[in-house]
Each structure stands twice: as C-alpha cells, then as structure tokens.
Design a protein around this motif. Structure first.
Motif, PDB file in Angstrom:
ATOM      1  N   GLY A   1      -2.289  -0.062   6.442  1.00  0.00           N
ATOM      2  CA  GLY A   1      -1.286   0.977   6.249  1.00  0.00           C
ATOM      3  C   GLY A   1      -1.703   2.089   5.306  1.00  0.00           C
ATOM      4  O   GLY A   1      -0.871   2.665   4.599  1.00  0.00           O
ATOM      5  N   VAL A   2      -2.990   2.402   5.287  1.00  0.00           N
ATOM      6  CA  VAL A   2      -3.453   3.526   4.467  1.00  0.00           C
ATOM      7  C   VAL A   2      -3.114   4.828   5.189  1.00  0.00           C
ATOM      8  O   VAL A   2      -3.653   5.126   6.252  1.00  0.00           O
ATOM      9  CB  VAL A   2      -4.976   3.426   4.207  1.00  0.00           C
ATOM     10  CG1 VAL A   2      -5.480   4.678   3.489  1.00  0.00           C
ATOM     11  CG2 VAL A   2      -5.282   2.177   3.397  1.00  0.00           C
ATOM     12  N   GLU A   3      -2.180   5.559   4.625  1.00  0.00           N
ATOM     13  CA  GLU A   3      -1.688   6.774   5.278  1.00  0.00           C
ATOM     14  C   GLU A   3      -2.091   8.047   4.547  1.00  0.00           C
ATOM     15  O   GLU A   3      -1.854   9.145   5.019  1.00  0.00           O
ATOM     16  CB  GLU A   3      -0.156   6.724   5.398  1.00  0.00           C
ATOM     17  CG  GLU A   3       0.323   5.609   6.316  1.00  0.00           C
ATOM     18  CD  GLU A   3       1.838   5.571   6.476  1.00  0.00           C
ATOM     19  OE1 GLU A   3       2.533   6.297   5.743  1.00  0.00           O
ATOM     20  OE2 GLU A   3       2.314   4.799   7.338  1.00  0.00           O
ATOM     21  N   LYS A   4      -2.656   7.880   3.336  1.00  0.00           N
ATOM     22  CA  LYS A   4      -3.005   9.057   2.536  1.00  0.00           C
ATOM     23  C   LYS A   4      -4.383   8.881   1.914  1.00  0.00           C
ATOM     24  O   LYS A   4      -4.794   7.759   1.595  1.00  0.00           O
ATOM     25  CB  LYS A   4      -2.004   9.234   1.384  1.00  0.00           C
ATOM     26  CG  LYS A   4      -0.598   9.505   1.825  1.00  0.00           C
ATOM     27  CD  LYS A   4       0.260   9.814   0.593  1.00  0.00           C
ATOM     28  CE  LYS A   4       1.723   9.834   0.946  1.00  0.00           C
ATOM     29  NZ  LYS A   4       2.431   8.662   0.429  1.00  0.00           N
TER      30      LYS A   4
ATOM     31  N   ALA B   1      -8.556   6.320  -1.853  1.00  0.00           N
ATOM     32  CA  ALA B   1      -9.372   6.508  -3.055  1.00  0.00           C
ATOM     33  C   ALA B   1      -9.091   5.421  -4.096  1.00  0.00           C
ATOM     34  O   ALA B   1     -10.016   4.856  -4.685  1.00  0.00           O
ATOM     35  CB  ALA B   1      -9.108   7.896  -3.645  1.00  0.00           C
ATOM     36  N   ILE B   2      -7.826   5.114  -4.293  1.00  0.00           N
ATOM     37  CA  ILE B   2      -7.503   4.145  -5.342  1.00  0.00           C
ATOM     38  C   ILE B   2      -7.920   2.738  -4.927  1.00  0.00           C
ATOM     39  O   ILE B   2      -8.374   1.932  -5.746  1.00  0.00           O
ATOM     40  CB  ILE B   2      -6.019   4.224  -5.747  1.00  0.00           C
ATOM     41  CG1 ILE B   2      -5.859   3.735  -7.188  1.00  0.00           C
ATOM     42  CG2 ILE B   2      -5.115   3.424  -4.848  1.00  0.00           C
ATOM     43  CD1 ILE B   2      -4.602   4.228  -7.865  1.00  0.00           C
ATOM     44  N   LEU B   3      -7.810   2.441  -3.637  1.00  0.00           N
ATOM     45  CA  LEU B   3      -8.238   1.124  -3.141  1.00  0.00           C
ATOM     46  C   LEU B   3      -9.747   0.961  -3.315  1.00  0.00           C
ATOM     47  O   LEU B   3     -10.250  -0.095  -3.674  1.00  0.00           O
ATOM     48  CB  LEU B   3      -7.857   0.963  -1.672  1.00  0.00           C
ATOM     49  CG  LEU B   3      -6.365   0.744  -1.432  1.00  0.00           C
ATOM     50  CD1 LEU B   3      -6.011   1.027   0.023  1.00  0.00           C
ATOM     51  CD2 LEU B   3      -5.964  -0.679  -1.824  1.00  0.00           C
ATOM     52  N   ARG B   4     -10.442   2.046  -3.068  1.00  0.00           N
ATOM     53  CA  ARG B   4     -11.893   2.048  -3.212  1.00  0.00           C
ATOM     54  C   ARG B   4     -12.266   1.813  -4.672  1.00  0.00           C
ATOM     55  O   ARG B   4     -13.105   0.988  -4.994  1.00  0.00           O
ATOM     56  CB  ARG B   4     -12.405   3.403  -2.725  1.00  0.00           C
ATOM     57  CG  ARG B   4     -13.871   3.434  -2.571  1.00  0.00           C
ATOM     58  CD  ARG B   4     -14.313   4.621  -1.738  1.00  0.00           C
ATOM     59  NE  ARG B   4     -15.743   4.453  -1.528  1.00  0.00           N
ATOM     60  CZ  ARG B   4     -16.620   5.423  -1.676  1.00  0.00           C
ATOM     61  NH1 ARG B   4     -16.230   6.636  -1.970  1.00  0.00           N
ATOM     62  NH2 ARG B   4     -17.896   5.166  -1.520  1.00  0.00           N
ATOM     63  N   GLU B   5     -11.569   2.516  -5.531  1.00  0.00           N
ATOM     64  CA  GLU B   5     -11.817   2.387  -6.966  1.00  0.00           C
ATOM     65  C   GLU B   5     -11.534   0.965  -7.446  1.00  0.00           C
ATOM     66  O   GLU B   5     -12.236   0.437  -8.301  1.00  0.00           O
ATOM     67  CB  GLU B   5     -10.921   3.401  -7.690  1.00  0.00           C
ATOM     68  CG  GLU B   5     -10.982   3.364  -9.192  1.00  0.00           C
ATOM     69  CD  GLU B   5      -9.673   3.877  -9.785  1.00  0.00           C
ATOM     70  OE1 GLU B   5      -9.318   5.045  -9.499  1.00  0.00           O
ATOM     71  OE2 GLU B   5      -9.005   3.096 -10.505  1.00  0.00           O
ATOM     72  N   ARG B   6     -10.498   0.327  -6.857  1.00  0.00           N
ATOM     73  CA  ARG B   6     -10.156  -1.043  -7.270  1.00  0.00           C
ATOM     74  C   ARG B   6     -11.012  -2.106  -6.598  1.00  0.00           C
ATOM     75  O   ARG B   6     -10.773  -3.302  -6.760  1.00  0.00           O
ATOM     76  CB  ARG B   6      -8.674  -1.336  -6.984  1.00  0.00           C
ATOM     77  CG  ARG B   6      -7.716  -0.417  -7.706  1.00  0.00           C
ATOM     78  CD  ARG B   6      -7.786  -0.607  -9.205  1.00  0.00           C
ATOM     79  NE  ARG B   6      -7.274   0.557  -9.925  1.00  0.00           N
ATOM     80  CZ  ARG B   6      -6.270   0.519 -10.794  1.00  0.00           C
ATOM     81  NH1 ARG B   6      -5.657  -0.591 -11.061  1.00  0.00           N
ATOM     82  NH2 ARG B   6      -5.906   1.621 -11.414  1.00  0.00           N
ATOM     83  N   GLY B   7     -11.956  -1.691  -5.790  1.00  0.00           N
ATOM     84  CA  GLY B   7     -12.906  -2.656  -5.226  1.00  0.00           C
ATOM     85  C   GLY B   7     -12.471  -3.343  -3.947  1.00  0.00           C
ATOM     86  O   GLY B   7     -13.060  -4.356  -3.545  1.00  0.00           O
TER      87      GLY B   7
ATOM     88  N   ILE C   1       0.840  -1.202   0.000  1.00  0.00           N
ATOM     89  CA  ILE C   1       0.000   0.000   0.000  1.00  0.00           C
ATOM     90  C   ILE C   1       0.880   1.259   0.000  1.00  0.00           C
ATOM     91  O   ILE C   1       0.511   2.274  -0.593  1.00  0.00           O
ATOM     92  CB  ILE C   1      -0.941   0.001   1.235  1.00  0.00           C
ATOM     93  CG1 ILE C   1      -1.725  -1.332   1.300  1.00  0.00           C
ATOM     94  CG2 ILE C   1      -1.885   1.199   1.196  1.00  0.00           C
ATOM     95  CD1 ILE C   1      -2.489  -1.696   0.057  1.00  0.00           C
ATOM     96  N   ALA C   2       2.041   1.149   0.672  1.00  0.00           N
ATOM     97  CA  ALA C   2       2.908   2.316   0.842  1.00  0.00           C
ATOM     98  C   ALA C   2       3.189   3.029  -0.487  1.00  0.00           C
ATOM     99  O   ALA C   2       3.193   4.250  -0.557  1.00  0.00           O
ATOM    100  CB  ALA C   2       4.217   1.895   1.500  1.00  0.00           C
ATOM    101  N   ASP C   3       3.426   2.259  -1.542  1.00  0.00           N
ATOM    102  CA  ASP C   3       3.841   2.854  -2.820  1.00  0.00           C
ATOM    103  C   ASP C   3       2.793   2.740  -3.914  1.00  0.00           C
ATOM    104  O   ASP C   3       3.093   2.923  -5.087  1.00  0.00           O
ATOM    105  CB  ASP C   3       5.137   2.191  -3.296  1.00  0.00           C
ATOM    106  CG  ASP C   3       6.351   2.912  -2.754  1.00  0.00           C
ATOM    107  OD1 ASP C   3       6.176   4.080  -2.343  1.00  0.00           O
ATOM    108  OD2 ASP C   3       7.436   2.309  -2.715  1.00  0.00           O
ATOM    109  N   VAL C   4       1.589   2.434  -3.504  1.00  0.00           N
ATOM    110  CA  VAL C   4       0.560   2.123  -4.485  1.00  0.00           C
ATOM    111  C   VAL C   4       0.270   3.302  -5.431  1.00  0.00           C
ATOM    112  O   VAL C   4      -0.176   3.112  -6.564  1.00  0.00           O
ATOM    113  CB  VAL C   4      -0.711   1.604  -3.744  1.00  0.00           C
ATOM    114  CG1 VAL C   4      -1.654   2.734  -3.408  1.00  0.00           C
ATOM    115  CG2 VAL C   4      -1.374   0.496  -4.505  1.00  0.00           C
TER     116      VAL C   4
ATOM    117  N   THR D   1      -4.077  -4.713  -7.073  1.00  0.00           N
ATOM    118  CA  THR D   1      -5.288  -4.946  -7.860  1.00  0.00           C
ATOM    119  C   THR D   1      -5.490  -6.437  -8.114  1.00  0.00           C
ATOM    120  O   THR D   1      -6.615  -6.957  -8.039  1.00  0.00           O
ATOM    121  CB  THR D   1      -5.193  -4.190  -9.208  1.00  0.00           C
ATOM    122  OG1 THR D   1      -4.874  -2.824  -8.939  1.00  0.00           O
ATOM    123  CG2 THR D   1      -6.498  -4.264  -9.975  1.00  0.00           C
ATOM    124  N   ALA D   2      -4.381  -7.133  -8.382  1.00  0.00           N
ATOM    125  CA  ALA D   2      -4.468  -8.583  -8.636  1.00  0.00           C
ATOM    126  C   ALA D   2      -4.901  -9.345  -7.387  1.00  0.00           C
ATOM    127  O   ALA D   2      -5.709 -10.282  -7.468  1.00  0.00           O
ATOM    128  CB  ALA D   2      -3.117  -9.103  -9.135  1.00  0.00           C
TER     129      ALA D   2
END
Ligand code: C2E
Ligand code: MG
Ligand code: MG
Ligand code: MG
Length: 277
Positions: A240-243, A248-254, A209-212, A223-224
């Motif tokens: 480890g969601v720090e930002k 947002a991107i995790l949400r978008e990826r489901g 997650i750090a560099d996602v 995503t995989a």
C-alpha cells in the motif's frame, strides 16, 4: 406504536438479510465455471526491492469480470469462494496460471529472469488435502523453480491448531517455495505467532503504511515490525505504498521490499510484460 415500529423494523432487517443471502447465493452460482468461461483472470502488481529500487517480483491478484455486473471486488467474491468451497477449484487454477506466467517472464525477458510470483492462498486451501503436493506438481509441470514461487497466507489462515498449521507450513516450505504472512499486524496473534509458525517473511498491512508519515505510532510499529522480522532472519514487504514519502521512509527504516499504487497498480499480464520489455 412501538410494537408496529418493532415489527416493521424486524421485517426490514429480515428482508435486508434475505437479500444479502440471496446475493451471495447468486454470486456463488455465477462464480461456478467462471474460470472456464474466461471471466476470471490474474492481474499482477509489481514488487520492488528498496535497496536498489529494482523490480523483483509480482503479486498475482484475481480479477472477475462478470458478464452483467462488470468487475467484482475480490474482497466480495473471494469470500464467497472461500465460504462455498469453490476456492478449492479456483485456487489451483490461479496457482497454475501464475506459475505459467512467471515462467514466461523468466524465459522471454532478460529483466524477468529472477522474478518471483506471489500467490494468495486462502485458509481453506491451506487446510485442503495436500497443498504441498499440489504445489510440487505445478512446479514440475510448469518448470518454475520453487524459490520463485511465494505463497501468501493471512494471519487468520495460520491461527488455531498451531501444531497442525506448523506441520502444513513446514511441508510447504520443504518444497522450496517461500511462505509469507500477508496483512501482517492486523490479527491478534502477530508477534508471538512468529516464534512457532515458520515463515520466510511478512507483509506489513497497508493500514500501517497509510499513515506512516503522519502518525508517529504507525511509524513506530512499522519500524518495530521491520526490526523484529530482521532479528528473526525473515524479510519484510510493505504494502500500500501510495506516496514517494512513504517509500523513502520505509527505505530509510530498512524495509526490504514494497508494493503499492505509487510503484505500480495491479495490471493485466500483458501490461506487466510490457513493463519487462
Ligand atoms: P492482499 O493479498 O492483501 O492484496 C493487496 C490488495 O491491496 C489488492 O486488492 C491490491 O489491489 C490492493 N493494493 C495494492 N496496492 C495498493 C495501494 O497502494 N493502495 C491501496 N489502497 N490498495 C492497494 P485486491 O486486488 O482487491 O485484493 C483484495 C484481497 O483479495 C487480497 O488482499 C487477497 O487477500 C484477496 N485475493 C486476491 N486475489 C486472490 C487469489 O487469487 N486467491 C485468494 N485466496 N485471495 C485473493
Ligand atoms: Mg496478498
Ligand atoms: Mg495484503
Ligand atoms: Mg489486504
């Protein structure tokens, strides 16, 4: 010359090693009885559901306030507890305390009614006699419904002796609790393991997650993992969601759920109840 240097070198290493061993031995002595003396406590880190941004549970994280050294990092003392076997007394105390707290959230707060509590269980605890009987007894004693207890196991806990581990996990899941694979993606076994090891979900390790947001490979892997988990019918938590951007991107990826400093730091039980109020 070289001989002298070598000798000194040897002496240096052996002293450093002695010190490390000594430190561990001392830590083990100090840890003995720490729960009874009130030095150990649980912190709770909120877990949110991404679909509706709702608080849906908390992970219990053990904290040690040493009378002289102050707070000691769990990555140090959990390891000592695991190696020494002390985890077999501390683990059940953690489990019981977490269930009591979760029951209280459910009883005392409207927003707490459906919350789960997630408890970390070490490899040694999993293999110790009758974790599932222990879990059963604690649920009965505290009145927490089994689906509100999640047990987190690391990949290393489920490595090796696959038949035995599968049987242990099956017994555990028969109690009705959910079993999660923690720090997922860091071990060797990863994907292939999921075919044979019955779990309810995976927690993507925070190193991914750090560099996602910056590293396309980490995003691809994340995503995989989400897609694969869903195709196996299991859930995914990102740690480890720090930002905000990561969220947002995790949400978008489901991705199903997330925890991390941006959402909430691990906090005292009292403060977590403040969050519910
Ligand atoms: P874990 O189960 O993977 O727990 C997540 C760790 O990440 C916690 O560290 C938490 O404080 C930290 N964390 C949460 N959000 C963020 C974030 O946004 N950024 C960063 N950098 N870190 C974040 P903690 O509390 O130091 O615990 C370390 C490990 O110790 C845990 O890793 C777990 O494996 C172990 N542990 C903690 N409590 C227990 C326990 O009661 N029993 C056992 N067996 N192990 C425990
Ligand atoms: Mg965990
Ligand atoms: Mg983890
Ligand atoms: Mg971790």
């Amino acid at each position: 010359q070289a001989k002298v240097a070598g000798k000194n070198c040897f002496r240096f290493y052996s002293r450093a090693m002695d010190q490390a061993v000594e430190r561990r031995v001392r830590m083990e002595q100090d840890l003995r009885g720490a729960w009874e003396r009130g030095e150990l406590s649980l912190a709770y880190q909120p877990v949110y559901r991404l679909a509706d941004n709702r608080l849906i549970g908390a992970e219990a994280l053990l904290r040690w306030q040493h009378p002289e050294h102050g707070s000691v990092s769990p990555s140090l003392f959990i390891d000592v507890a695991e190696q020494s076997g002390l985890i077999e007394t501390i683990g059940p105390q953690v489990l019981r305390a977490a269930c009591i707290d979760a029951r209280r959230w459910q009883r005392d707060f409207a927003s707490g009614r459906d919350l789960f509590v997630s408890v970390n269980v070490s490899p040694r605890q999993l293999r110790a006699a009758d974790l599932s009987a222990q879990v059963d007894a604690v649920l009965r004693e505290t009145g927490l419904a089994p689906q509100h207890l999640h047990i987190e196991l690391t990949e290393t806990a489920v490595i090796g002796d696959e038949a035995r581990v599968s049987a242990l996990l099956a017994r555990l899941r028969n109690t009705g609790v959910k079993v999660w694979l923690d720090d997922f993606g860091t071990g060797f076994s990863g994907l292939s393991h999921l075919r044979r090891v019955p779990v309810d979900g995976v927690k993507i390790d925070r190193s991914f997650i750090a560099d996602v947001l910056r590293d396309p490979d980490d995003l691809a892997l994340t995503t995989a993992i989400i897609a694969m988990a869903h195709s196996l019918g299991i859930h995914v938590v990102a740690e480890g969601v720090e930002k905000e951007g990561q969220y947002a991107i995790l949400r978008e990826r489901g991705c199903d759920m997330a925890q991390g400093f941006w959402l909430g730091h691990p906090m005292k039980a009292q403060d977590f109840m403040g969050l519910l109020a």
